[in-house]
Design a protein around this motif. Structure first.
Motif, short mmCIF file in Angstrom:
data_model
loop_
_atom_site.label_atom_id
_atom_site.label_comp_id
_atom_site.label_asym_id
_atom_site.label_seq_id
_atom_site.Cartn_x
_atom_site.Cartn_y
_atom_site.Cartn_z
N LEU A 32 16.63 11.42 -1.00
CA LEU A 32 15.48 11.61 -1.71
C LEU A 32 15.71 13.09 -2.09
CD1 LEU A 32 12.47 9.80 0.28
CD2 LEU A 32 14.13 9.12 -1.63
N MET A 33 15.07 13.44 -3.47
CA MET A 33 14.81 15.16 -3.70
C MET A 33 14.02 15.70 -2.40
SD MET A 33 11.96 15.54 -6.72
CE MET A 33 11.67 17.19 -5.98
N THR A 34 14.21 16.93 -2.48
CA THR A 34 13.64 17.68 -1.38
C THR A 34 12.13 17.79 -1.57
OG1 THR A 34 15.71 18.90 -1.33
CG2 THR A 34 13.74 19.90 -0.01
N GLY A 91 8.78 4.67 -7.42
CA GLY A 91 7.96 4.38 -6.27
C GLY A 91 7.93 2.66 -6.26
N SER A 92 6.58 2.10 -5.95
CA SER A 92 6.43 0.70 -5.94
C SER A 92 6.36 0.19 -7.17
CB SER A 92 5.18 0.52 -5.08
OG SER A 92 4.17 1.16 -5.74
N GLY A 93 6.59 0.74 -8.18
CA GLY A 93 6.87 0.13 -9.74
C GLY A 93 5.37 0.14 -10.47
N THR A 94 4.51 1.07 -10.20
CA THR A 94 3.29 1.05 -11.14
C THR A 94 3.65 1.10 -12.64
OG1 THR A 94 2.11 2.23 -9.08
CG2 THR A 94 0.90 2.06 -11.02
N THR A 95 4.34 2.10 -12.94
CA THR A 95 4.60 2.28 -14.33
C THR A 95 4.95 0.99 -15.05
OG1 THR A 95 4.91 4.73 -14.02
CG2 THR A 95 5.83 3.63 -16.05
N THR A 104 0.76 -1.30 -0.05
CA THR A 104 -0.08 0.10 0.04
C THR A 104 0.82 1.37 -0.16
OG1 THR A 104 -1.78 -1.04 1.25
CG2 THR A 104 -1.80 1.18 1.15
N TYR A 105 0.90 1.88 -0.99
CA TYR A 105 1.76 3.14 -1.18
C TYR A 105 0.74 4.29 -1.63
CZ TYR A 105 6.41 5.12 -2.05
OH TYR A 105 7.34 6.17 -1.96
N PRO A 106 0.34 4.84 -0.72
CA PRO A 106 -0.75 5.97 -0.81
C PRO A 106 -0.30 7.18 -1.74
CG PRO A 106 -0.86 5.26 1.33
CD PRO A 106 0.36 4.88 0.69
N CYS A 156 13.72 4.38 -11.68
CA CYS A 156 14.51 4.53 -10.60
C CYS A 156 13.68 5.09 -9.44
CB CYS A 156 15.34 5.85 -11.24
SG CYS A 156 16.44 5.80 -12.52
N ASP A 157 14.37 4.53 -8.17
CA ASP A 157 13.70 5.08 -7.02
C ASP A 157 14.86 5.09 -6.13
OD1 ASP A 157 10.64 6.14 -5.96
OD2 ASP A 157 12.26 5.60 -4.47
N ALA A 158 15.25 6.34 -5.35
CA ALA A 158 16.26 6.34 -4.57
C ALA A 158 16.11 6.00 -3.18
CB ALA A 158 16.39 7.90 -4.38
N ILE A 176 18.63 4.38 -7.43
CA ILE A 176 19.48 5.70 -7.54
C ILE A 176 18.76 6.90 -7.79
CG2 ILE A 176 21.36 4.48 -9.07
CD1 ILE A 176 20.04 5.96 -11.65
N ASP A 177 19.37 7.94 -7.68
CA ASP A 177 19.04 9.43 -7.86
C ASP A 177 18.53 9.66 -9.29
OD1 ASP A 177 18.53 12.14 -7.60
OD2 ASP A 177 20.08 12.43 -6.05
N SER A 178 17.44 10.00 -9.31
CA SER A 178 17.04 10.35 -10.94
C SER A 178 17.43 12.01 -11.53
CB SER A 178 15.39 10.24 -11.21
OG SER A 178 14.74 11.10 -10.23
N ARG A 179 18.28 12.68 -10.47
CA ARG A 179 18.69 13.64 -10.92
C ARG A 179 19.74 13.52 -12.06
NH1 ARG A 179 20.07 17.01 -5.88
NH2 ARG A 179 20.69 15.05 -4.91
C1 LIG Z 1 4.94 10.06 -5.73
S1 LIG Z 1 6.03 8.88 -5.53
C2 LIG Z 1 5.81 7.71 -6.91
C3 LIG Z 1 4.99 6.64 -6.57
C4 LIG Z 1 4.70 5.80 -8.00
N1 LIG Z 1 4.09 6.33 -8.86
C5 LIG Z 1 3.98 4.56 -7.79
O1 LIG Z 1 2.80 4.47 -8.14
O2 LIG Z 1 4.24 3.71 -6.77
C6 LIG Z 1 7.55 9.76 -5.55
C7 LIG Z 1 8.61 8.74 -5.20
O3 LIG Z 1 9.87 9.47 -5.79
C8 LIG Z 1 10.99 8.68 -4.94
N2 LIG Z 1 12.10 9.58 -4.88
C9 LIG Z 1 12.28 10.88 -4.13
N3 LIG Z 1 13.38 11.40 -4.66
C10 LIG Z 1 14.08 10.91 -5.63
C11 LIG Z 1 15.39 10.99 -6.23
N4 LIG Z 1 16.05 12.00 -6.09
N5 LIG Z 1 15.48 9.92 -7.19
C12 LIG Z 1 14.51 8.96 -7.40
N6 LIG Z 1 13.50 8.67 -6.63
C13 LIG Z 1 13.09 9.73 -5.72
C14 LIG Z 1 10.22 8.62 -3.62
O4 LIG Z 1 11.13 7.55 -2.93
C15 LIG Z 1 9.07 8.10 -3.94
O5 LIG Z 1 8.89 6.61 -4.05
#
Ligand SMILES: C[S@@+](CC[C@H](N)C(=O)[O-])C[C@H]1O[C@@H](n2cnc3c(N)ncnc32)[C@H](O)[C@@H]1O
Length: 449
Positions: A304-306, A71-75, A40-42, A89-91, A247-250
């Protein structure tokens, strides 16, 4: 799949009543869907939004879709079912493991049965030896202790430690850890709901569940989910490749080539003071990945990004609007700079004195980098789609969708379009402490030409 335009043209009605696009920015649909519902990833979005975008932009099997905030990989789960390749990518290290597990469809019923047998043999061996000898207070932080009756927590611990100590394969361990993760919220006696765990509130219903049998029920349901999704998937689904990175998607330069992606579909963190690291506090404490707040800051929050005040530090240059942003997008810089100045003053008049000024600077610095990277990886003629909400910290309104659209133009995208999914924050409107701006959740579509 039904052909559906992501957004109806003006005057055009969405015919199918069951398609409720106002929920696309929420996890509501995904909570009921096989595989998507494992965690559950609201903060997640609807798998239907991804399906719709793939249909509308005619993304073909083996083409690449990318989600920089997977995030939890929906896409990626949607892509896999349709035979489309993906990057994600998710950090966040814990959420990343969940996505990785959801993308592994090689888990077979017979292997799971064997693993469960091994696990319970181990549990039987240790249960009697350890019964009455384990001091849960020595093992778990207070938060975990408050969420469970001791008998249940002891059983959860037995599953966890038997899993850690068993010789079953690494990928099976990860699969079983996801079912144990699901169970953690199921059998808790505390209101462990989103967004903040409230261990003092008791949720009676779940305490009657037997941990060992629930664990097996959940695990076998997950295997059935995989079988079901494979039956419904494109025949050639296994030919597609899925490259997931913690990793960090920046900056993904080392991982994703220039001009290699056919579509981007993502939802970045919203600028709404939401602490993603906090969502997994219970899980990280339970599995022993972290012991306290500082540990979680080090292992998750910092990466994570700010998007939340809990990440910020006054004096750290990460939270000062960057010169790069000023150079590429001077007008947006000025808008943000003025909002930041206002927030700097307003915060001093508030009890909490929250660092919203720093969050705004950090948020746009980070999202700017992500947009640049997205532009780099996307092929010409393709679209990048961002599902996001706007915000008004301390009443200072920031049209995040427009600002991100404009930053997109600054990094090279040729145009952007905004479609509003729904307005938000209505339930707060009677609260006199809150701003009066009507917030919205939108989809920003950026085109690279
Ligand atoms: C709105 S959620 C995405 C949820 C996803 N669409 C899903 O259905 O599970 C945003 C995600 O961005 C990730 N995140 C934050 N900063 C990041 C970064 N710098 N690089 C990659 N992922 C990051 C967070 O850990 C979080 O899982």
């Amino acid at each position: 799949m039904k052909q559906l335009s992501l957004f109806p043209e003006e005057g055009e009605e969405l015919e199918n009543e069951s398609i409720d696009i106002c929920d696309w920015g929420t996890f509501k649909d995904s909570l009921k869907a096989p595989i998507h519902s494992w965690f559950t990833y609201p903060a997640g979005f609807s798998y239907k939004a991804v399906e719709s975008s793939i249909t509308q932009y005619e993304i073909k099997p083996l083409e690449f879709i990318y989600d920089p905030f997977m995030g939890s990989g929906t896409t990626n789960v949607v892509a896999k079912k349709l035979g489309i390749s993906s990057y994600g990518c998710d950090a966040h290290p814990f959420v990343f493991k969940i996505a990785q597990t959801k993308l592994n469809w090689d888990i077979k019923l017979s292997d799971v049965s064997t693993a469960i047998k091994k696990l319970f043999a181990l549990i039987d061996e240790t249960q009697n030896q350890l019964n009455g000898k384990v001091v849960l207070e020595d093992i778990f932080p207070e938060l975990v202790l408050k969420c469970y009756e001791s008998e249940n927590l002891f059983k959860l611990l037995l599953i966890r430690d038997s899993l850690f100590g068993s010789d079953i394969s690494q990928e099976m361990k990860q699969f079983l850890m996801v079912s144990l993760t699901y169970l953690l919220r199921e059998v808790s006696t505390a209101a462990t709901g989103w967004p903040y765990i409230a261990p003092n509130k008791t949720k009676i219903k779940s305490s009657t569940k037997d941990v060992f049998s629930e664990f097996q029920i959940v695990t076998f349901k997950m295997v059935k989910d995989i079988e079901l999704v494979i039956r419904e998937a494109e025949e050639s689904y296994f030919l597609a490749k899925h490259n997931l990175f913690n990793i960090d998607s920046r900056n993904t330069k080392e991982y994703i080539e220039d001009n290699s992606v056919d579509h981007i579909f993502t939802s970045p963190p919203y600028l709404n003071n939401y602490d993603y690291a906090d969502r997994t506090r219970l899980e990280m404490y339970f599995f022993g990945y972290a012991k306290n707040w500082a540990d979680i800051t080090q292992k998750v929050r910092k990466k994570l990004m700010t998007s939340a005040t809990t990440q910020t530090l006054r004096g750290d240059t990460r939270y000062i609007l960057s010169q790069k942003l000023q150079c590429y997008a001077p007008k947006i810089y000025n808008i943000l700079d003025s909002a930041i100045e206002d927030l700097g003053k307003i915060r001093l008049t508030k009890g909490g004195k929250k660092n919203y000024d720093l969050v705004v600077a950090g948020y746009f610095n980070d999202i700017f980098e992500v947009l640049q990277d997205c532009y780099r990886v996307l092929k010409l003629g393709k679209k990048a789609i961002f599902v996001l909400g706007d915000s008004a910290p301390y009443g200072v309104y920031l049209p995040t969708d427009e600002l991100i659209g404009e930053l997109g133009i600054a990094v090279g995208f040729s145009s952007y379009k905004i479609d509003v999914l729904r307005t938000r924050g209505e339930k707060w409107k009677k609260n006199p402490q809150r701003h009066t701006e009507k917030l919205r959740e939108s989809i920003v579509t950026l085109t690279k030409e």
